[in-house]
Scaffold this motif. Structure first.
Motif, PDB file in Angstrom:
ATOM      1  N   ASP A 115       1.215  16.861 -10.740  1.00  0.00           N
ATOM      2  CA  ASP A 115       0.987  15.548 -10.140  1.00  0.00           C
ATOM      3  C   ASP A 115      -0.499  15.196 -10.129  1.00  0.00           C
ATOM      4  OD1 ASP A 115       3.526  14.779  -9.728  1.00  0.00           O
ATOM      5  OD2 ASP A 115       3.507  14.932  -7.559  1.00  0.00           O
ATOM      6  N   ALA A 116      -0.768  13.906  -9.892  1.00  0.00           N
ATOM      7  CA  ALA A 116      -2.146  13.441  -9.774  1.00  0.00           C
ATOM      8  C   ALA A 116      -2.781  14.005  -8.507  1.00  0.00           C
ATOM      9  CB  ALA A 116      -2.183  11.918  -9.750  1.00  0.00           C
ATOM     10  N   ARG A 117      -4.097  14.086  -8.512  1.00  0.00           N
ATOM     11  CA  ARG A 117      -4.806  14.718  -7.394  1.00  0.00           C
ATOM     12  C   ARG A 117      -4.576  14.011  -6.057  1.00  0.00           C
ATOM     13  NH1 ARG A 117      -8.256  18.472  -6.103  1.00  0.00           N
ATOM     14  NH2 ARG A 117      -8.191  19.255  -8.226  1.00  0.00           N
ATOM     15  N   PRO A 118      -4.593  12.674  -5.964  1.00  0.00           N
ATOM     16  CA  PRO A 118      -4.352  12.060  -4.643  1.00  0.00           C
ATOM     17  C   PRO A 118      -3.013  12.466  -4.034  1.00  0.00           C
ATOM     18  CG  PRO A 118      -5.249  10.444  -6.171  1.00  0.00           C
ATOM     19  CD  PRO A 118      -4.920  11.661  -6.978  1.00  0.00           C
ATOM     20  N   THR A 119      -1.970  12.483  -4.848  1.00  0.00           N
ATOM     21  CA  THR A 119      -0.657  12.893  -4.351  1.00  0.00           C
ATOM     22  C   THR A 119      -0.683  14.351  -3.909  1.00  0.00           C
ATOM     23  OG1 THR A 119       0.477  11.326  -5.790  1.00  0.00           O
ATOM     24  CG2 THR A 119       1.771  13.172  -4.960  1.00  0.00           C
ATOM     25  N   ALA A 120      -1.275  15.215  -4.750  1.00  0.00           N
ATOM     26  CA  ALA A 120      -1.313  16.644  -4.441  1.00  0.00           C
ATOM     27  C   ALA A 120      -2.095  16.916  -3.156  1.00  0.00           C
ATOM     28  CB  ALA A 120      -1.936  17.403  -5.608  1.00  0.00           C
ATOM     29  N   SER A 173       9.895   7.954  -1.605  1.00  0.00           N
ATOM     30  CA  SER A 173       8.941   9.056  -1.738  1.00  0.00           C
ATOM     31  C   SER A 173       9.696  10.374  -1.819  1.00  0.00           C
ATOM     32  CB  SER A 173       7.975   9.101  -0.554  1.00  0.00           C
ATOM     33  OG  SER A 173       8.660   9.476   0.631  1.00  0.00           O
ATOM     34  N   ASP A 174       8.989  11.385  -2.323  1.00  0.00           N
ATOM     35  CA  ASP A 174       9.527  12.741  -2.334  1.00  0.00           C
ATOM     36  C   ASP A 174       8.983  13.433  -1.093  1.00  0.00           C
ATOM     37  OD1 ASP A 174      10.617  15.143  -2.966  1.00  0.00           O
ATOM     38  OD2 ASP A 174       9.297  15.566  -4.663  1.00  0.00           O
ATOM     39  N   LYS A 175       9.795  13.551  -0.055  1.00  0.00           N
ATOM     40  CA  LYS A 175       9.333  14.042   1.239  1.00  0.00           C
ATOM     41  C   LYS A 175       9.097  15.545   1.226  1.00  0.00           C
ATOM     42  CE  LYS A 175      11.518  10.416   4.028  1.00  0.00           C
ATOM     43  NZ  LYS A 175      12.452  10.123   5.152  1.00  0.00           N
ATOM     44  N   THR A 176       8.118  15.957   2.040  1.00  0.00           N
ATOM     45  CA  THR A 176       7.876  17.397   2.182  1.00  0.00           C
ATOM     46  C   THR A 176       9.023  18.027   2.970  1.00  0.00           C
ATOM     47  OG1 THR A 176       6.624  17.052   4.226  1.00  0.00           O
ATOM     48  CG2 THR A 176       5.383  17.083   2.154  1.00  0.00           C
ATOM     49  N   ARG A 177       9.212  19.306   2.728  1.00  0.00           N
ATOM     50  CA  ARG A 177      10.237  20.040   3.474  1.00  0.00           C
ATOM     51  C   ARG A 177       9.820  20.153   4.943  1.00  0.00           C
ATOM     52  NH1 ARG A 177      13.841  23.003   0.174  1.00  0.00           N
ATOM     53  NH2 ARG A 177      13.327  22.824  -2.043  1.00  0.00           N
ATOM     54  N   GLY A 178      10.796  20.040   5.824  1.00  0.00           N
ATOM     55  CA  GLY A 178      10.501  20.037   7.251  1.00  0.00           C
ATOM     56  C   GLY A 178       9.839  21.306   7.746  1.00  0.00           C
ATOM     57  N   PRO A 236       0.846  -1.206   0.000  1.00  0.00           N
ATOM     58  CA  PRO A 236       0.000   0.000   0.000  1.00  0.00           C
ATOM     59  C   PRO A 236       0.880   1.253   0.000  1.00  0.00           C
ATOM     60  CG  PRO A 236      -0.729  -1.574   1.663  1.00  0.00           C
ATOM     61  CD  PRO A 236       0.603  -2.059   1.179  1.00  0.00           C
ATOM     62  N   LEU A 237       0.544   2.173  -0.871  1.00  0.00           N
ATOM     63  CA  LEU A 237       1.370   3.374  -1.023  1.00  0.00           C
ATOM     64  C   LEU A 237       0.544   4.626  -0.775  1.00  0.00           C
ATOM     65  CD1 LEU A 237       3.305   2.430  -4.300  1.00  0.00           C
ATOM     66  CD2 LEU A 237       4.115   2.203  -1.944  1.00  0.00           C
ATOM     67  N   ASP A 238       1.176   5.632  -0.188  1.00  0.00           N
ATOM     68  CA  ASP A 238       0.572   6.954  -0.082  1.00  0.00           C
ATOM     69  C   ASP A 238       0.881   7.744  -1.349  1.00  0.00           C
ATOM     70  OD1 ASP A 238      -0.412   6.490   2.486  1.00  0.00           O
ATOM     71  OD2 ASP A 238       1.485   7.097   3.420  1.00  0.00           O
ATOM     72  N   GLY A 239       0.289   8.929  -1.452  1.00  0.00           N
ATOM     73  CA  GLY A 239       0.530   9.764  -2.617  1.00  0.00           C
ATOM     74  C   GLY A 239       2.003  10.103  -2.770  1.00  0.00           C
ATOM     75  N   ALA A 274      -0.790  18.611   0.317  1.00  0.00           N
ATOM     76  CA  ALA A 274      -1.467  19.828   0.781  1.00  0.00           C
ATOM     77  C   ALA A 274      -1.947  19.678   2.217  1.00  0.00           C
ATOM     78  CB  ALA A 274      -2.638  20.159  -0.142  1.00  0.00           C
ATOM     79  N   GLU A 275      -2.480  18.497   2.555  1.00  0.00           N
ATOM     80  CA  GLU A 275      -2.942  18.259   3.921  1.00  0.00           C
ATOM     81  C   GLU A 275      -1.778  18.275   4.902  1.00  0.00           C
ATOM     82  OE1 GLU A 275      -5.504  14.918   6.461  1.00  0.00           O
ATOM     83  OE2 GLU A 275      -5.072  14.626   4.323  1.00  0.00           O
ATOM     84  N   LEU A 276      -0.637  17.716   4.490  1.00  0.00           N
ATOM     85  CA  LEU A 276       0.519  17.666   5.382  1.00  0.00           C
ATOM     86  C   LEU A 276       1.043  19.056   5.720  1.00  0.00           C
ATOM     87  CD1 LEU A 276       2.646  14.682   3.964  1.00  0.00           C
ATOM     88  CD2 LEU A 276       1.323  14.747   6.085  1.00  0.00           C
ATOM     89  N   VAL A 277       1.044  19.961   4.727  1.00  0.00           N
ATOM     90  CA  VAL A 277       1.665  21.272   4.950  1.00  0.00           C
ATOM     91  C   VAL A 277       0.663  22.358   5.308  1.00  0.00           C
ATOM     92  CG1 VAL A 277       3.538  20.671   3.386  1.00  0.00           C
ATOM     93  CG2 VAL A 277       1.596  21.952   2.507  1.00  0.00           C
ATOM     94  N   GLY A 278      -0.635  22.085   5.153  1.00  0.00           N
ATOM     95  CA  GLY A 278      -1.638  23.073   5.542  1.00  0.00           C
ATOM     96  C   GLY A 278      -2.040  24.034   4.449  1.00  0.00           C
TER      97      GLY A 278
END
Length: 643
Positions: free
Chosen positions: A473-478, A445-450, A422-425, A482-486
Motif C-alpha cells: 500500500d501507499a505510505r499514507p495508508t500504511a 474502508s478496510d478496517k483494522t482488526r479489533g 475527505p478520505l483517510d488512508g 500503523a498508528e492505529l495498531v501501535g
C-alpha cells in the motif's frame, strides 16, 4: 491420521525394534534366554553400526550430536550382558529420532498448493466478428479456445472471465476493468484499469469479462516470479540444530570422564560399562521431542498448526515481528465505514437508494453497499430501467426518481455541484446524485482488526519489542494503520522481492513474519518463522509458512509465541532434570553402588521422570488461564468499539 502400514514404511527401525522385542518376550517365556541374548545383542550392535555410519557422515558436515554416547552405551550393555537394557536404549534412540522426524516433517509440501493455484488455462481469442472482439469481452468475440497457460505467447489476445485469475502478464485491451490485486501487492481495495494499463498475472478479474493482450509468457510473469522467490527463500534457510545436540558434547565428555576415572581407580573395566549404562542419553533423545509434540498438540488445540519442533524453538527466541497489512492487520475486505448524506437526505435513505441502484452494477463495492443496506433492514427498490457504464457508475430509475451512483467525475456529469469527500488512508468513496442534485457519498474502508492493538501489546509483553509493517500500500495508508495498531516501523510500496530484502536486513533476529496473501509467500519462506493467517484461504501463504493460524484471529500469532516459549522452557527443564539425575547415578555407579542391571532399571525411571515433565508442554491449565484473561478483556473491548 498416519496408518500403521505407512508408519512402518516411514520408521522401519522403530517397527523392527518393537517386533524383535515382542519376539524376544515370547522366546523368554519359552525359556530360550540364550536366543534372546543373541537376538537383542546382535540387533543392538547392528543399530550401533548404522548409527556410527550416520554419526561419521554428520561429523564430516560439522555436526556433533548425542549419537556417540548412545552407540557406546549400546556396546557397553552388550559387553556386560545387559541385553534388555540394550533393546531399551535402541528403542529410545530410534523412537526419539522418529518422534523428532515426525514433528519436523509433518508438512513438506511448501510449494504444492502454490503451484496448483497458478493459472493453468488461458482463454485465447482466435477470431472476432467485425474486428470488435479485441476491444472488449462482449458480443464481438466469436471464437475462444482454451489453451495451457504455458502455451500463451506475447501478443496473444486473452479473454479473462469474471472472477478468474489472470494467467499471464498483459495489458488491458478492454475499455476498463477492475482487478483484485490484494494477493499480489497487498492493496485491499480493487484497482481499476483502463485500456493500455499493465495487468499482473495472479490478479483476479472483477465482475465483468475483460480482454487483455499478453506481454509475457507464463514463465516470465509475475506469479511465476513469486513461485521462484518462494523456492529460493525456502532453500536459503539454515537448518535448525536439534535442541538436544547442543548439550551432546558436554554431556558426552562428562560421562566418559566419570566412566574412565571409575575404571582407572577401581581397575575394573565393568565399572566403565556400569557408568555408561546409567549415562544413556535417553533424556536428551526423548524429552525434547516429547515436549515438542506436546507443544504442537497444544498449538493445534488453539487453532495453530506448527510445522516442527524447530519452529517452536525459533518462536521462543524471536526478537522482531513483521506484519503485512491487508488481510493481516486489517480484515482484507472493504466495508462501509460512513454514510455522508447532503442536506435533504438521511443516511438510511441515501444507503437504500445506493444499494437499489448497485443491484445492477458489476462494481466490486456494489456487494458491500447492498450488504450494508440489508444489515440495516432497508428495503431495496427493483427497476427495469438501469444502465451501467463499466468502471464509472450506474444510472437507475427508481420509482419517479433518477439515481446516479459512481465515481465523482461521473456523478458530476449529472450533478455539477458534487464535491469530493475527505478520505483517510485506505478509504474509497462512491457518490450519489438524485434527480440531478448531489445527494452525498458513501465511504468504504478496510478496517483494522479489533484486537490488533492488543496483539501488539501481547508481543511486547512476550519480549518482542520491535514491530514492523511491510505492505504494498501507499505510505499514507500504511502509516495510518500503523498508528492505529501501535506498530513502530513502516515500509510501504513494497513488491514481494522488496519484502524479502527487508526481512533479510533486519538486525534483531530471529524474525517472525505474519502475512496472508500470495505476495507474502516468499517473505514467509525467508523469515526465521513465517506465520500465515490461513483462515482466509490464502493457500500459497499457508504452505510456505512455518506456522498456520486456522482461526481468523490475529491474537493467535502472539499465542503461538507464548506456546513456543512455554514448550522450550519445559523441554530445557526436562533435559536438565535428566542430566542431573543421570550425573548422580553415574557418580554412584562409579563407586560401585549400582550394578549394571540395577542401573538399567534406574535409568528407565530417569527416562520416565523426564518424559512426564515434558508432557507438561500440552498445557491444558495454561490454556484455561489464557482463555480467562481473554474473556476478562472482552467487555472492555466491546465498550471501546461502541464509543
Amino acid at each position: 491420521m498416519v496408518s500403521a502400514s505407512s508408519a512402518v514404511r516411514r520408521y522401519p527401525l522403530v517397527a523392527a525394534t518393537l517386533a524383535l522385542g515382542l519376539i524376544g518376550a515370547v522366546l523368554a517365556l519359552l525359556g530360550q534366554a540364550d536366543a534372546v541374548r543373541w537376538l537383542f545383542s546382535g540387533y543392538g550392535l547392528l543399530i550401533a553400526g548404522i548409527e556410527a555410519v550416520g554419526m561419521v557422515r554428520r561429523l564430516r558436515q560439522g555436526t556433533f550430536g548425542v549419537d556417540l554416547l548412545a552407540i557406546m552405551a549400546i556396546i557397553a550393555t552388550v559387553l556386560v550382558g545387559e541385553y534388555v537394557a540394550t533393546m531399551i536404549i535402541v528403542l529410545m534412540l530410534t523412537g526419539g529420532a522418529a518422534l523428532e522426524d515426525f514433528a519436523v516433517n509433518r508438512a513438506k509440501r511448501e510449494l504444492d498448493a502454490l503451484l496448483k493455484r497458478a493459472p493453468q488455462i488461458a482463454h485465447r481469442i482466435v477470431a472476432a466478428a467485425n474486428g470488435s472482439g479485441a476491444a472488449g469481452a462482449g458480443p464481438g468475440v466469436t471464437d475462444v479456445e482454451d489453451v495451457a497457460a504455458t502455451d500463451v505467447r506475447p501478443g496473444d489476445l486473452l479473454l479473462v472471465r469474471p472472477a478468474e485469475i489472470v494467467p499471464v502478464d498483459g495489458e488491458l485491451v478492454s475499455d476498463s476493468a477492475a482487478f483484485d490485486e490484494s494477493s499480489l501487492t497487498g492493496e485491499s481495495l480493487p484497482v481499476e484499469r483502463r485500456t493500455g494499463d499493465a495487468i499482473l498475472s495472479g490478479s483476479i478479474n472483477g465482475q465483468a469479462a475483460a480482454t487483455i493482450r499478453a506481454t509475457a509468457t507464463a514463465a516470465d510473469s509475475q506469479y511465476q516470479q513469486i513461485i521462484l522467490l518462494v523456492e529460493e527463500a525456502a532453500a536459503s534457510k539454515a537448518p535448525v540444530v536439534r535442541l538436544a545436540d547442543r548439550y551432546a558434547v558436554p554431556f558426552t565428555a562428562v560421562s566418559l570422564t566419570i566412566a574412565a576415572i571409575a575404571w582407572i581407580v577401581s581397575g575394573d573395566p565393568a565399572r566403565f560399562a556400569e557408568v555408561l549404562v546409567v549415562a544413556t542419553p535417553c533424556p536428551l533423545l526423548i524429552s525434547a521431542p516429547v515436549a515438542f509434540m506436546g507443544g504442537m498438540s497444544r498449538a493445534a488445540r488453539n487453532g495453530i498448526i506448527v510445522k516442527g519442533g524447530g519452529v517452536l524453538e525459533m518462536l521462543s527466541r524471536a526478537k522482531t515481528v513483521v506484519f503485512d497489512k491487508t488481510g493481516t492487520l486489517t480484515h482484507g475486505t472493504p466495508a462501509i465505514a460512513r454514510v455522508l448524506p447532503e442536506l435533504g437526505f438521511d443516511q438510511d435513505e441515501l444507503l437504500a437508494l445506493a444499494a437499489s441502484a448497485e443491484q445492477y452494477s458489476s462494481h466490486v463495492l456494489a456487494a458491500s453497499v447492498i450488504s450494508a443496506a440489508r444489515t440495516r433492514g432497508l428495503e431495496l427498490t427493483a427497476t427495469e430501467d438501469a444502465n451501467e457504464v463499466p468502471a464509472h457508475g450506474v444510472v437507475a430509475r427508481l420509482g419517479d426518481r433518477e439515481v446516479v451512483v459512481g465515481k465523482l467525475s461521473y456523478v458530476r456529469d449529472h450533478a455539477p455541484e458534487a464535491v469530493a469527500t475527505p478520505l483517510d488512508g485506505g478509504e474509497l468513496a462512491i457518490y450519489l446524485a438524485v434527480d440531478g442534485r448531489f445527494a452525498g457519498s458513501i465511504v468504504a474502508s478496510d478496517k483494522t482488526r479489533g484486537n490488533a492493538r492488543q496483539t501488539m501489546a501481547d508481543f511486547r509483553a512476550l519480549g518482542l519489542h520491535e514491530t514492523v509493517m511491510l505492505t504494498g500500500d501507499a505510505r499514507p495508508t500504511a502509516e495510518h494503520i500503523a498508528e492505529l495498531v501501535g506498530i513502530e516501523s513502516v515500509q510501504a510500496d513494497c513488491l514481494p522481492v522488496d519484502k524479502v530484502d527487508a526481512v533479510r536486513s533486519l538486525p534483531n533476529r530471529p524474525v517472525i513474519m505474519v502475512g496472508d496473501g500470495v505476495n507474502d509467500a516468499p517473505v514467509l519462506a525467508v523469515a526465521d518463522v513465517g506465520i500465515a493467517m490461513g483462515a482466509r484461504g490464502a493457500t500459497a501463504a499457508s504452505e510456505s509458512a512455518d506456522v498456520v493460524i486456522l482461526i481468523d484471529d490475529l491474537s493467535r500469532t502472539a499465542r503461538a509465541v507464548a506456546i513456543g516459549q512455554d514448550t522450550i522452557r519445559i523441554a530445557l527443564q526436562s533435559i536438565w532434570l535428566g542430566i542431573a539425575m543421570s550425573v548422580v547415578l553415574m557418580v554412584l555407579a562409579a563407586f560401585g553402588f549400582i550394578p549394571a542391571t540395577v542401573g538399567a532399571l534406574l535409568q528407565e525411571f530417569v527416562d520416565l521422570a523426564t518424559i512426564l515433565n515434558a508432557l507438561r508442554a500440552i498445557g491444558g491449565r495454561r490454556d484455561a488461564a489464557v482463555q480467562a484473561q481473554v474473556a476478562a478483556r472482552e467487555p472492555a473491548t466491546v465498550g471501546s468499539r461502541a464509543r
